[in-house]
Design an enzyme around this catalytic site. Structure first.
Site, PDB file in Angstrom:
ATOM      1  N   HIS A  58       0.813  -1.219   0.000  1.00 34.52           N
ATOM      2  CA  HIS A  58       0.000   0.000   0.000  1.00 34.52           C
ATOM      3  C   HIS A  58       0.846   1.269   0.000  1.00 34.52           C
ATOM      4  CE1 HIS A  58      -3.310  -2.654   0.784  1.00 34.52           C
ATOM      5  NE2 HIS A  58      -2.804  -3.050   1.940  1.00 34.52           N
ATOM      6  N   HIS A 220      -7.779  -4.160  -0.565  1.00 37.55           N
ATOM      7  CA  HIS A 220      -7.310  -5.530  -0.778  1.00 37.55           C
ATOM      8  C   HIS A 220      -8.176  -6.242  -1.809  1.00 37.55           C
ATOM      9  CE1 HIS A 220      -6.320  -4.596   3.545  1.00 37.55           C
ATOM     10  NE2 HIS A 220      -5.135  -4.757   3.001  1.00 37.55           N
TER      11      HIS A 220
END
Length: 333
Positions: A58, A220
């Site tokens: 991320h 995700h």
């Protein structure tokens, strides 16, 4: 799999090694554990430490916000996986300057569990901790269940505000209150256009046919709330913005900070198309934009798509955003 990597199993460790080698004046490893990164000046005696953490994949989320006026340290997990409780505890010890440590991370089960175990270990070492969870994804739960929402890009605002509060010398309780206040006044919704390919499996994180988009998707690849043909930039904002305005009860005369975040494979040009429409719609409703952030703040490797976050401002929140901050991935003069 079209990725620039050496060994998929060494992907995270080699990435962290690269960050430390590239920015030795700002971050360092806390110990021999390559998954715990802290500010070079940590711990700062008498100041509250802030530890964040979560899975890799991320960037710049989590490890990219370790720096002056931001977080003090981070515990780093594998791609889309939580750091261990031991790594969370090692980060805690490394940043504790005697004023306590705030845990500030997203509302995901593994992270909540392992930071909770780390808090227990910290208590044995007489380190006081508080926990605030990022939970800004309005698509993940309705308003009445906001405590169960996922944390996504909007947690950036909490890093910025809590970091500024810690920097000015606020107590642990005060820094936690600042973080909680910002989280409660932040709302985010995202759109996905293509999946992430996980380095260790070489498989996509979800399936989405060409020419389709998914509104409300998680970082995700968690399912969203609408899937259909890809629409124009303006039409996408027309879907994303109204739920955020409603969630924050914004009305004429209010002011906000806007974050248009790229998920990894969407160019800046397209993010600015989204911002253009956000500006138009908020101006039409007499909602002023006091702060603007356009770029990659919380990605999902090479997922195509974007998210839109709003933070409802008051004088105190704006002052916290205005405060100086500096990390390898973010700078506020």
């Amino acid at each position: 799999m079209r990725k620039i990597i050496n060994d998929p199993d060494r992907f995270v460790d080699e990435m962290i090694e690269g960050i430390v080698l590239a920015h030795p004046e700002k971050v360092r490893l806390a110990s021999t554990d390559p998954r715990v990164l802290v500010r070079t000046d940590a711990p700062v005696k008498g100041k509250v430490g802030i530890v964040t953490g979560g899975g890799s994949g991320h960037l710049p989320l989590f490890k990219g916000y370790v720096g002056a006026g931001l977080c003090s340290g981070v515990a780093i997990g594998n791609v889309f996986s939580s750091p261990s409780s031991r790594q969370c505890f090692e980060a805690t010890k490394a940043v504790d300057g005697g004023a306590g440590v705030l845990y500030l991370f997203g509302n995901y089960g593994g992270d909540v569990l392992n930071f909770g175990l780390a808090a227990d270990l910290a208590e044995f070492d007489d380190i006081e901790t508080r926990t605030v969870l990022g939970r800004d994804d309005v698509a993940s739960q309705p308003k009445e269940r906001s405590a169960d929402r996922r944390g996504v890009a909007g947690i950036f605002f909490a890093f910025k505000g809590a970091g500024a509060a810690a920097e000015r010398g606020d107590s642990l309780e005060e820094v936690a209150t600042v973080a909680e206040d910002i989280i409660e006044n932040t709302a985010t919704m995202g759109i996905g256009l293509s999946p992430t390919i996980l380095p260790t499996t070489a498989k996509p994180s979800f399936e989405l046919p060409d020419g389709e988009m998914e509104i409300g998707i998680g970082i995700h690849g968690e399912p969203g709330i609408h899937r259909g043909p890809l629409e124009t930039a303006d039409q996408i904002v027309d879907r994303l913005l109204p739920p955020l305005i409603a969630d924050l009860s914004l009305s004429s005369g209010d002011s906000v900070a806007v974050l248009v975040n790229g998920l990894g494979a969407t160019p800046l040009e397209e993010l600015y198309l989204l911002y253009r429409r956000v500006h138009q719609l908020l101006s039409e409703q007499n909602i002023s934009i006091e702060k603007r952030y356009i770029g990659e703040y919380a990605t999902s490797l090479e997922m195509a798509g974007a998210s839109l976050s709003l933070l409802k401002l008051n004088d105190a929140r704006k002052a916290l955003l205005d405060a100086p901050a500096d990390s390898p991935f973010f700078k506020e003069a």
